[in-house]
Design an enzyme around this catalytic site. Structure first.
Site, PDB file in Angstrom:
ATOM      1  N   GLU A  29       0.845  -1.195   0.000  1.00 15.00           N
ATOM      2  CA  GLU A  29       0.000   0.000   0.000  1.00 15.00           C
ATOM      3  C   GLU A  29       0.881   1.245   0.000  1.00 15.00           C
ATOM      4  O   GLU A  29       1.878   1.317   0.715  1.00 15.00           O
ATOM      5  CB  GLU A  29      -0.886  -0.035   1.249  1.00 15.00           C
ATOM      6  CG  GLU A  29      -2.290   0.428   1.007  1.00 15.00           C
ATOM      7  CD  GLU A  29      -3.057  -0.441   0.018  1.00 15.00           C
ATOM      8  OE1 GLU A  29      -3.033  -0.118  -1.196  1.00 15.00           O
ATOM      9  OE2 GLU A  29      -3.681  -1.412   0.445  1.00 15.00           O
ATOM     10  N   THR A  31       2.827   2.080  -2.234  1.00 18.13           N
ATOM     11  CA  THR A  31       4.115   1.759  -2.842  1.00 18.13           C
ATOM     12  C   THR A  31       4.085   1.985  -4.349  1.00 18.13           C
ATOM     13  O   THR A  31       5.142   2.143  -4.962  1.00 18.13           O
ATOM     14  CB  THR A  31       4.493   0.286  -2.586  1.00 18.13           C
ATOM     15  OG1 THR A  31       3.337  -0.511  -2.836  1.00 18.13           O
ATOM     16  CG2 THR A  31       4.956   0.060  -1.168  1.00 18.13           C
ATOM     17  N   SER A 121     -11.578   0.996  -5.187  1.00 22.02           N
ATOM     18  CA  SER A 121     -11.197   1.473  -6.503  1.00 22.02           C
ATOM     19  C   SER A 121     -12.327   1.487  -7.529  1.00 22.02           C
ATOM     20  O   SER A 121     -12.201   0.993  -8.647  1.00 22.02           O
ATOM     21  CB  SER A 121     -10.045   0.599  -6.990  1.00 22.02           C
ATOM     22  OG  SER A 121      -9.495   1.173  -8.090  1.00 22.02           O
ATOM     23  N   SER A 122     -13.420   2.119  -7.122  1.00 22.74           N
ATOM     24  CA  SER A 122     -14.535   2.280  -8.067  1.00 22.74           C
ATOM     25  C   SER A 122     -14.129   3.208  -9.216  1.00 22.74           C
ATOM     26  O   SER A 122     -14.590   3.031 -10.351  1.00 22.74           O
ATOM     27  CB  SER A 122     -15.765   2.833  -7.352  1.00 22.74           C
ATOM     28  OG  SER A 122     -15.477   4.085  -6.805  1.00 22.74           O
ATOM     29  N   ASP A 167      -4.392   0.558  -9.428  1.00 26.55           N
ATOM     30  CA  ASP A 167      -5.829   0.264  -9.556  1.00 26.55           C
ATOM     31  C   ASP A 167      -6.223   0.040 -11.011  1.00 26.55           C
ATOM     32  O   ASP A 167      -6.977  -0.873 -11.337  1.00 26.55           O
ATOM     33  CB  ASP A 167      -6.654   1.413  -8.968  1.00 26.55           C
ATOM     34  CG  ASP A 167      -6.329   1.654  -7.509  1.00 26.55           C
ATOM     35  OD1 ASP A 167      -5.660   0.797  -6.898  1.00 26.55           O
ATOM     36  OD2 ASP A 167      -6.736   2.700  -6.983  1.00 26.55           O
ATOM     37  N   TYR A 219      -3.701  12.354   0.511  1.00 27.66           N
ATOM     38  CA  TYR A 219      -3.030  11.390  -0.375  1.00 27.66           C
ATOM     39  C   TYR A 219      -1.905  12.091  -1.137  1.00 27.66           C
ATOM     40  O   TYR A 219      -0.769  11.621  -1.180  1.00 27.66           O
ATOM     41  CB  TYR A 219      -4.058  10.802  -1.353  1.00 27.66           C
ATOM     42  CG  TYR A 219      -3.501   9.785  -2.324  1.00 27.66           C
ATOM     43  CD1 TYR A 219      -3.512   8.427  -2.024  1.00 27.66           C
ATOM     44  CD2 TYR A 219      -2.957  10.179  -3.547  1.00 27.66           C
ATOM     45  CE1 TYR A 219      -2.997   7.490  -2.905  1.00 27.66           C
ATOM     46  CE2 TYR A 219      -2.438   9.251  -4.438  1.00 27.66           C
ATOM     47  CZ  TYR A 219      -2.461   7.909  -4.119  1.00 27.66           C
ATOM     48  OH  TYR A 219      -1.947   6.991  -4.999  1.00 27.66           O
TER      49      TYR A 219
HETATM   50  C1  GLA Z   1      -5.264   4.528  -4.153  1.00 25.66           C
HETATM   51  C2  GLA Z   1      -4.527   4.859  -5.441  1.00 25.66           C
HETATM   52  C3  GLA Z   1      -3.503   3.780  -5.786  1.00 25.66           C
HETATM   53  C4  GLA Z   1      -2.605   3.482  -4.587  1.00 25.66           C
HETATM   54  C5  GLA Z   1      -3.424   3.268  -3.314  1.00 25.66           C
HETATM   55  C6  GLA Z   1      -2.561   3.144  -2.107  1.00 25.66           C
HETATM   56  O1  GLA Z   1      -6.047   3.378  -4.322  1.00 25.66           O
HETATM   57  O2  GLA Z   1      -5.440   4.977  -6.497  1.00 25.66           O
HETATM   58  O3  GLA Z   1      -2.757   4.172  -6.901  1.00 25.66           O
HETATM   59  O4  GLA Z   1      -1.658   4.494  -4.416  1.00 25.66           O
HETATM   60  O5  GLA Z   1      -4.343   4.314  -3.100  1.00 25.66           O
HETATM   61  O6  GLA Z   1      -1.777   2.011  -2.182  1.00 25.66           O
END
Ligand code: GLA
Length: 388
Positions: A29, A31, A121-122, A167, A219
């Site tokens: 995560e 990464t 990840s919608s 994602d 983020y």
């Molecule tokens: C979100 C982002 C991904 C990733 C994760 C954390 O889902 O879309 O690219 O960075 O957070 O691992």
């Protein structure tokens, strides 16, 4: 199936149906944008796109789940201020234009099963379902890695979220009952069987139902901090996070503040954990995998600081519960979901324990999804129709 609704809205039949999955991430995560390793898997929940061609350069699209419409001209694509969902659609047309693929106008309908802003990840499922559908509709050949990268670019540059590639990549390359190991620097990847059933295990998603407004800015801030820490490591000859060792970080500790140190520590250790997790998967050592999930959560909580009390509850209950082998937050964090690796026979009791614990703390009532690992994006032609 929503074909009748499509006909009702657009007065013509759809020509293609495409879909793409949400995902969980076993481990790895924060990464991906740090050029590291990830180990996600596509889930059975998917987002869908029906479309037919128009010949007037316009896009008319309905989001069935919101009962809202959006319309725009292909030649003049700007972000919508009013409708966030519409920017994912506009962004895909914009990015295809930018890449020289020249999509034409369409009638479209989108809907989804992946809960919004839940850490599953919608957004990538939506982006990838649309780009996959458009490439089928207009018979545009887009190599799969480029397809994933274009979807990411739409999110980075049009929607304004600086996400990594994980994602979109898993939405394209997911495979039934397999996890995908991806090196986010080289984009080399391989699939590993995820033999949960055979080992009497199940994976459940615990959706906290907590959605944080600050998630995007936090983020982006983490991304910046991790990059600043790497810049300092580079002054000491470390080429990338993948190559960095904890010992090298300790040597550089005097050059960085505590926050940068902790961000880098998470990334370095998490990369190590992903590699160990791959070995555990290959040998069906699920207890080991579970232990790595717990460690990952602690690191995300204490070093990367992307957890919240509702997600920490999953870790706390998981640690105590016999039959829970591992648990951690999944995705960006700041709310959203976590996953728990459970003995299948204990899965129902675990949900009850989580519900009771959430109620006791007056947290929002969580939702649970038992995960089955599904396939990546697909598109089917529904037959040639006359353009409108
Ligand atoms: C979100 C982002 C991904 C990733 C994760 C954390 O889902 O879309 O690219 O960075 O957070 O691992």
């Amino acid at each position: 199936m929503k074909n009748p609704l499509f006909v009702q809205i657009h007065g013509a039949k759809p020509e293609i149906l495409s879909s793409a999955p949400g995902r969980i991430n076993l481990i790895g995560e924060h990464t991906d944008y740090n050029g590291g390793y990830v180990l996600p898997a596509a889930i059975h929940l998917r987002n869908y796109f029906l479309a037919s061609k128009r010949n007037d350069g316009q896009v008319h699209i309905r989001a069935a789940d919101f009962d809202e419409d959006d319309q725009f001209f292909i030649g003049r694509i700007v972000p919508s201020k009013a409708k966030r969902w519409a920017n994912y659609v506009r962004g895909i047309f914009w990015v295809l234009e930018q890449a020289g693929y020249r999509p034409l106008g369409i009638n479209g309908l989108i809907w989804g099963e992946v809960p919004l802003e839940s850490g599953l990840s919608s957004s990538a499922a939506l982006e990838v379902s649309i780009i996959k559908g458009l490439s089928a509709l207009f018979e545009i050949e887009i190599p799969p890695v480029e397809l994933a990268k274009l979807a990411q670019k739409a999110e980075n540059e049009f929607v304004g979220v600086k996400c990594g590639l994980m994602d979109q990549f898993i939405a394209v390359f997911g495979r039934k009952n397999s996890a995908l190991f991806l090196d986010c620097e080289t984009l080399d990847f391989s699939h590993f069987p995820l033999n949960l059933e055979e080992n009497g295990l199940s994976l459940i998603v615990y959706d906290t139902r907590v959605r944080r407004k600050l998630a995007v800015s936090e983020y982006n801030a983490r991304r910046q901090q991790a990059s600043d820490a790497l810049a300092i490591l580079k002054t000491r000859g470390v080429r990338s996070y993948k190559e960095a060792t904890f010992a090298a970080l300790q040597e550089a500790a005097a050059d960085m503040d505590g926050i940068l140190y902790r961000r880098a520590k998470h990334v370095i250790r998490e990369n190590e954990r992903v590699q160990k997790a791959v070995v555990a998967l290959q040998t069906d050592e699920f207890r080991k995998l579970g232990e790595l999930l717990f460690q990952s959560h602690l690191s995300l909580r204490d070093d990367y600081e992307v957890s919240c009390p509702e997600l920490d509850l999953l870790y706390d209950v998981g640690q105590e519960f016999s039959g829970c082998w591992g648990a951690r937050l999944v995705g960006a964090g700041f709310g959203g979901s976590g996953i728990a690796l459970l003995e299948k026979s204990r899965s129902e009791d675990f949900r009850k324990a989580m519900l009771a614990a959430a109620r006791e703390k007056n947290f929002p009532e969580p939702q649970f999804h038992e995960v089955s690992v599904g396939a990546g994006a697909e598109a089917v032609q529904l037959g040639k129709r006359t353009a409108r």
